[in-house]
Write an enzyme that holds these catalytic residues in place. Sequence first.
Site, PDB file in Angstrom:
ATOM      1  N   GLY A  93      25.285  18.219   4.391  1.00 35.96           N
ATOM      2  CA  GLY A  93      24.247  17.426   3.734  1.00 35.96           C
ATOM      3  C   GLY A  93      23.815  17.935   2.382  1.00 35.96           C
ATOM      4  O   GLY A  93      24.638  18.298   1.525  1.00 35.96           O
TER       5      GLY A  93
ATOM      6  N   SER B 189       9.812  16.945   1.133  1.00 34.48           N
ATOM      7  CA  SER B 189      10.055  15.579   1.597  1.00 34.48           C
ATOM      8  C   SER B 189       8.920  14.690   1.117  1.00 34.48           C
ATOM      9  O   SER B 189       7.809  15.163   0.839  1.00 34.48           O
ATOM     10  CB  SER B 189      10.120  15.552   3.131  1.00 34.48           C
ATOM     11  OG  SER B 189      10.065  14.223   3.624  1.00 34.48           O
TER      12      SER B 189
ATOM     13  N   TYR C 245       6.644  17.770  11.820  1.00 36.70           N
ATOM     14  CA  TYR C 245       7.502  17.931  10.634  1.00 36.70           C
ATOM     15  C   TYR C 245       6.721  17.582   9.373  1.00 36.70           C
ATOM     16  O   TYR C 245       6.755  18.320   8.376  1.00 36.70           O
ATOM     17  CB  TYR C 245       8.726  17.028  10.766  1.00 36.70           C
ATOM     18  CG  TYR C 245       9.548  16.861   9.506  1.00 36.70           C
ATOM     19  CD1 TYR C 245      10.524  17.788   9.155  1.00 36.70           C
ATOM     20  CD2 TYR C 245       9.362  15.754   8.674  1.00 36.70           C
ATOM     21  CE1 TYR C 245      11.286  17.632   8.012  1.00 36.70           C
ATOM     22  CE2 TYR C 245      10.128  15.591   7.521  1.00 36.70           C
ATOM     23  CZ  TYR C 245      11.089  16.534   7.200  1.00 36.70           C
ATOM     24  OH  TYR C 245      11.829  16.370   6.061  1.00 36.70           O
TER      25      TYR C 245
ATOM     26  N   LYS D 290       5.722  19.890   5.980  1.00 35.74           N
ATOM     27  CA  LYS D 290       6.066  19.546   4.603  1.00 35.74           C
ATOM     28  C   LYS D 290       4.826  19.497   3.714  1.00 35.74           C
ATOM     29  O   LYS D 290       4.895  19.807   2.515  1.00 35.74           O
ATOM     30  CB  LYS D 290       6.832  18.222   4.559  1.00 35.74           C
ATOM     31  CG  LYS D 290       8.233  18.314   5.168  1.00 35.74           C
ATOM     32  CD  LYS D 290       9.066  19.407   4.506  1.00 35.74           C
ATOM     33  CE  LYS D 290      10.477  19.485   5.050  1.00 35.74           C
ATOM     34  NZ  LYS D 290      11.288  20.529   4.373  1.00 35.74           N
TER      35      LYS D 290
END
Length: 244
Positions: free
Chosen positions: A17, A145, A159, A163
């Site tokens: 990725g 993100s 998550y 971030k």
Amino acid sequence: MEKWKGRVALVTGASSGIGAAICEDLVKHGMKVVGAARRIEKMQELGEKLKNEKGTFLPVQCDVTKDEDIYNLFDKIKETFGGVDVCVNNAGTLGYVLDLLKGTPEEWRQISNVNVIALCLCSKLTVNSLKERGLDDGHIINISSICGHQILVGSSRFYTGTKFAVRALSEGLRQELQAANSGIKISVVSPGLVKTEIVNQITENPEYAKQVFELNTSLKSEDIAQSVLDIIVAPRGSLKLDSK
């Protein structure tokens, strides 16, 4: 990019990725790149692909949830190349459960260890490496993100929290370096949806990930790699903290 040819870049989460794409771009531009990830065979395949490029690629097996692996990683870089000049904290995990009320402490610790603790430790050791060699021009780039800016419906809640933490910690480190009159730069890249393997972490159904990318506009790993390259070559003082 001339300034960075022959300099050393560490990229975590380098087996696929975004991380693999960043490694590829930096090697092609003449840097000595160290890729760190658990899946050594994937990085070795990448190394074969890059063996005739301007720079070099050294894959190092590393589980960033283990402190000793990170310390050993930096020891190996010091022994091989002298130290780290650019650190790209790319390793990240979504976790398997989206809802906080269904999550477990074990899962939360795992996500935090990858997304927050490893990022902080790699950043600290990079700064130490630069100071040990009397250098003041390094760069730390944290891959965050869009979830670090807003809580999206359907996103992994814990998550998202990590971030948000990445943004706060990046700004905190920037302030510490500024107070020390350091020339080391801190940057944050906050992509939206990127077509990578990470979506597979939240489902065992391969069709789910396919549908996610079919129903939503998504970026490619190469797009994020280009952003990182642009950040590295940008003149001093020309960037804001966040690069979305």
